[in-house]
Design an enzyme around this catalytic site. Sequence first.
Site, PDB file in Angstrom:
ATOM      1  N   LYS A 113      15.451  40.553 -50.971  1.00 20.85           N
ATOM      2  CA  LYS A 113      15.200  41.699 -51.859  1.00 20.85           C
ATOM      3  C   LYS A 113      15.351  42.961 -51.027  1.00 20.85           C
ATOM      4  O   LYS A 113      15.143  42.937 -49.810  1.00 20.85           O
ATOM      5  CB  LYS A 113      13.782  41.631 -52.433  1.00 20.85           C
ATOM      6  CG  LYS A 113      13.637  42.280 -53.784  1.00 20.85           C
ATOM      7  CD  LYS A 113      14.015  41.336 -54.915  1.00 20.85           C
ATOM      8  CE  LYS A 113      13.821  41.923 -56.283  1.00 20.85           C
ATOM      9  NZ  LYS A 113      14.050  40.930 -57.343  1.00 20.85           N
ATOM     10  N   TYR A 231       9.712  46.461 -73.450  1.00 19.73           N
ATOM     11  CA  TYR A 231      10.804  46.252 -74.406  1.00 19.73           C
ATOM     12  C   TYR A 231      12.135  46.687 -73.803  1.00 19.73           C
ATOM     13  O   TYR A 231      12.913  47.424 -74.393  1.00 19.73           O
ATOM     14  CB  TYR A 231      10.498  46.989 -75.723  1.00 19.73           C
ATOM     15  CG  TYR A 231      10.977  46.227 -76.935  1.00 19.73           C
ATOM     16  CD1 TYR A 231      10.419  44.993 -77.264  1.00 19.73           C
ATOM     17  CD2 TYR A 231      12.002  46.710 -77.734  1.00 19.73           C
ATOM     18  CE1 TYR A 231      10.860  44.275 -78.358  1.00 19.73           C
ATOM     19  CE2 TYR A 231      12.454  45.999 -78.838  1.00 19.73           C
ATOM     20  CZ  TYR A 231      11.874  44.777 -79.135  1.00 19.73           C
ATOM     21  OH  TYR A 231      12.316  44.053 -80.228  1.00 19.73           O
ATOM     22  N   GLY A 232      12.370  46.229 -72.563  1.00 16.93           N
ATOM     23  CA  GLY A 232      13.633  46.514 -71.889  1.00 16.93           C
ATOM     24  C   GLY A 232      14.538  45.301 -71.977  1.00 16.93           C
ATOM     25  O   GLY A 232      14.535  44.575 -72.977  1.00 16.93           O
ATOM     26  N   ASN A 233      15.286  45.067 -70.904  1.00 17.03           N
ATOM     27  CA  ASN A 233      16.245  43.962 -70.908  1.00 17.03           C
ATOM     28  C   ASN A 233      15.555  42.630 -71.214  1.00 17.03           C
ATOM     29  O   ASN A 233      15.908  41.940 -72.182  1.00 17.03           O
ATOM     30  CB  ASN A 233      16.957  43.921 -69.552  1.00 17.03           C
ATOM     31  CG  ASN A 233      17.860  42.717 -69.402  1.00 17.03           C
ATOM     32  OD1 ASN A 233      17.396  41.616 -69.110  1.00 17.03           O
ATOM     33  ND2 ASN A 233      19.141  42.891 -69.623  1.00 17.03           N
TER      34      ASN A 233
HETATM   35  P1  NAD Z   1      13.660  47.158 -67.929  1.00 21.34           P
HETATM   36  O1  NAD Z   1      13.575  48.393 -67.119  1.00 21.34           O
HETATM   37  O2  NAD Z   1      14.895  46.890 -68.716  1.00 21.34           O
HETATM   38  O3  NAD Z   1      12.441  47.125 -68.967  1.00 21.34           O
HETATM   39  C1  NAD Z   1      11.119  47.338 -68.586  1.00 21.34           C
HETATM   40  C2  NAD Z   1      10.316  47.661 -69.841  1.00 21.34           C
HETATM   41  O4  NAD Z   1       8.944  47.734 -69.490  1.00 21.34           O
HETATM   42  C3  NAD Z   1      10.663  48.989 -70.478  1.00 21.34           C
HETATM   43  O5  NAD Z   1      10.685  48.837 -71.882  1.00 21.34           O
HETATM   44  C4  NAD Z   1       9.514  49.895 -70.087  1.00 21.34           C
HETATM   45  O6  NAD Z   1       9.254  50.915 -71.025  1.00 21.34           O
HETATM   46  C5  NAD Z   1       8.386  48.883 -70.094  1.00 21.34           C
HETATM   47  N1  NAD Z   1       7.201  49.322 -69.358  1.00 21.34           N
HETATM   48  C6  NAD Z   1       7.114  50.016 -68.214  1.00 21.34           C
HETATM   49  N2  NAD Z   1       5.827  50.239 -67.910  1.00 21.34           N
HETATM   50  C7  NAD Z   1       5.099  49.658 -68.888  1.00 21.34           C
HETATM   51  C8  NAD Z   1       3.720  49.510 -69.140  1.00 21.34           C
HETATM   52  N3  NAD Z   1       2.807  50.049 -68.311  1.00 21.34           N
HETATM   53  N4  NAD Z   1       3.332  48.833 -70.234  1.00 21.34           N
HETATM   54  C9  NAD Z   1       4.243  48.304 -71.057  1.00 21.34           C
HETATM   55  N5  NAD Z   1       5.546  48.404 -70.878  1.00 21.34           N
HETATM   56  C10 NAD Z   1       5.968  49.068 -69.814  1.00 21.34           C
HETATM   57  O7  NAD Z   1      13.329  45.979 -66.935  1.00 21.34           O
HETATM   58  P2  NAD Z   1      13.687  44.430 -67.101  1.00 21.34           P
HETATM   59  O8  NAD Z   1      14.958  44.151 -66.426  1.00 21.34           O
HETATM   60  O9  NAD Z   1      13.474  44.008 -68.501  1.00 21.34           O
HETATM   61  O10 NAD Z   1      12.554  43.791 -66.163  1.00 21.34           O
HETATM   62  C11 NAD Z   1      11.221  43.607 -66.630  1.00 21.34           C
HETATM   63  C12 NAD Z   1      10.509  42.633 -65.717  1.00 21.34           C
HETATM   64  O11 NAD Z   1      11.250  41.419 -65.671  1.00 21.34           O
HETATM   65  C13 NAD Z   1      10.384  43.092 -64.251  1.00 21.34           C
HETATM   66  O12 NAD Z   1       9.176  42.591 -63.732  1.00 21.34           O
HETATM   67  C14 NAD Z   1      11.538  42.396 -63.584  1.00 21.34           C
HETATM   68  O13 NAD Z   1      11.312  42.218 -62.187  1.00 21.34           O
HETATM   69  C15 NAD Z   1      11.531  41.089 -64.336  1.00 21.34           C
HETATM   70  N6  NAD Z   1      12.805  40.380 -64.221  1.00 21.34           N
HETATM   71  C16 NAD Z   1      13.922  40.908 -64.779  1.00 21.34           C
HETATM   72  C17 NAD Z   1      15.118  40.236 -64.618  1.00 21.34           C
HETATM   73  C18 NAD Z   1      16.396  40.750 -65.223  1.00 21.34           C
HETATM   74  O14 NAD Z   1      17.421  40.076 -65.060  1.00 21.34           O
HETATM   75  N7  NAD Z   1      16.373  41.864 -65.932  1.00 21.34           N
HETATM   76  C19 NAD Z   1      15.166  39.018 -63.904  1.00 21.34           C
HETATM   77  C20 NAD Z   1      13.986  38.495 -63.387  1.00 21.34           C
HETATM   78  C21 NAD Z   1      12.801  39.194 -63.560  1.00 21.34           C
END
Ligand code: NAD
Length: 441
Positions: A113, A231-233
Amino acid sequence: MTTQTSGVDNLDLFVNAQLQFKQALHWIDGIKEGIIDYLITPKRTIHVRFPVNMDDGSIRTFHGFRVLHNRVRGPGKGGIRYHPDVTSAEVTALAAFMTWKTAVVDLPFGGGKGGIVCNPKELSRSELRRITRRFVAELGDAIGPHTDIPAPDVYTNAQTMAWIYDTYDTMHPGQNNRAVVTGKPLELGGSVGRDEATARGSWYATEELLKLGVVPGLDSLDGATVAVQGYGNAGSIAARLFHDSGAKIIAVSDSRGGICNDDGLDPREVLLHKEQTGSVVGFPGSREISNSDLLVYQCDILIPAALECQITFANASGVKAKLIVEDANGPVTAKADKVLQDKGVIVLPDIVANAGGVVVSYFEWVQNLENQSWDLEKVETRLKKKMDLAVDQTVEKYRALLEKHKGGFNGSQAEPTLRDAALVGAIERIATVVLQRDIWP
Ligand code: NAD
């Protein structure tokens, strides 16, 4: 039953990662102390400080790091995050999660990382490009298709990966360098299905887990009520996939707050609303709730898909879900794990639940090395196979540990959890390879 139901929570991700690891070690006998030390600490941490010309004519020095946690099973694999608060300890914990995760889904990778301390919201595109290129130049041969392979993470994206590839390719002309990084744009060797992979993987994993009868009172997604934090990815796509399988999404949230409706929310409409207004809050027909309310909302399945250390000793006793699916990395603290276990809440741990992302990153790496381009059906079929197998093996290990517990293994040790089982499987896989390769010289 467990005994640890009081005390102060530690919200440091690195501390929690180490506590989880040590907890799992209770279930392994015969592992040498020296191997444990080797597996718990990062192999290498590179810190670089480098100057960058800013748009206003000034020069700023940036601090970046790349942690290679372990690479006995293959090159390091893991994202690079750009964030003002990113620390080397946080990145070390995330690199360790990657080592366990790649072992759980049996990919020929280790864990890595990286991060750069910066605020992308205050940087222009050309500043970000210069920061990225200089960081890659500073890392030199510390990254590479067979050394350590970055990917996107918080506030980095396909464009960042394109810059990393281009810089590395310029530094290593005359060879196929596409596999140096994953999460690239499709035209540059990215894989179809990567965008949805994390959420899709967690959906496959949840269906398989329910089928195996591990969650009391819940044997399918049909009719199950679901709350999603973030509500992201990961969160928005998980909401859609769970909804399409018959589950009812009754509460969701983002950084600005949460919404609920016990009659069900349409995840596609909620996403549209978020795209138009910047938040899920204010979605027509919904009631507003806080993020802390969402975590203790009455539902069958809770999907934390935002940040680490969200379910803590302080709020775990209020959780009403039967199952927590950790789409985020490290959303449940070690102390919260104990409280949830006492309450009978099952946790599908992050190193299984969100492994779909790195699985499809691996598919991208394979396609790049072979100069191939797979179609979506092939990616999804292979992803499902990987996720189902990881869940099957984790549950098999869990049941074996339960038997061990009944047989009095390790005295007063609490019953195992799925997290223990997944970690034990990962540690055993890695330790086996350490011994097969043998200690050099
Ligand atoms: P993202 O940035 O697309 O979405 C994150 C979401 O979380 C957003 O909607 C944001 O508004 C919300 N958020 C931020 N702070 C918040 C809070 N205090 N309360 C509620 N919601 C909040 O990120 P992502 O890619 O969806 O990743 C989210 C999690 O999943 C992270 O922990 C990431 O490490 C993990 N993850 C993601 C992937 C991937 O491929 N995208 C893979 C493995 C793990």
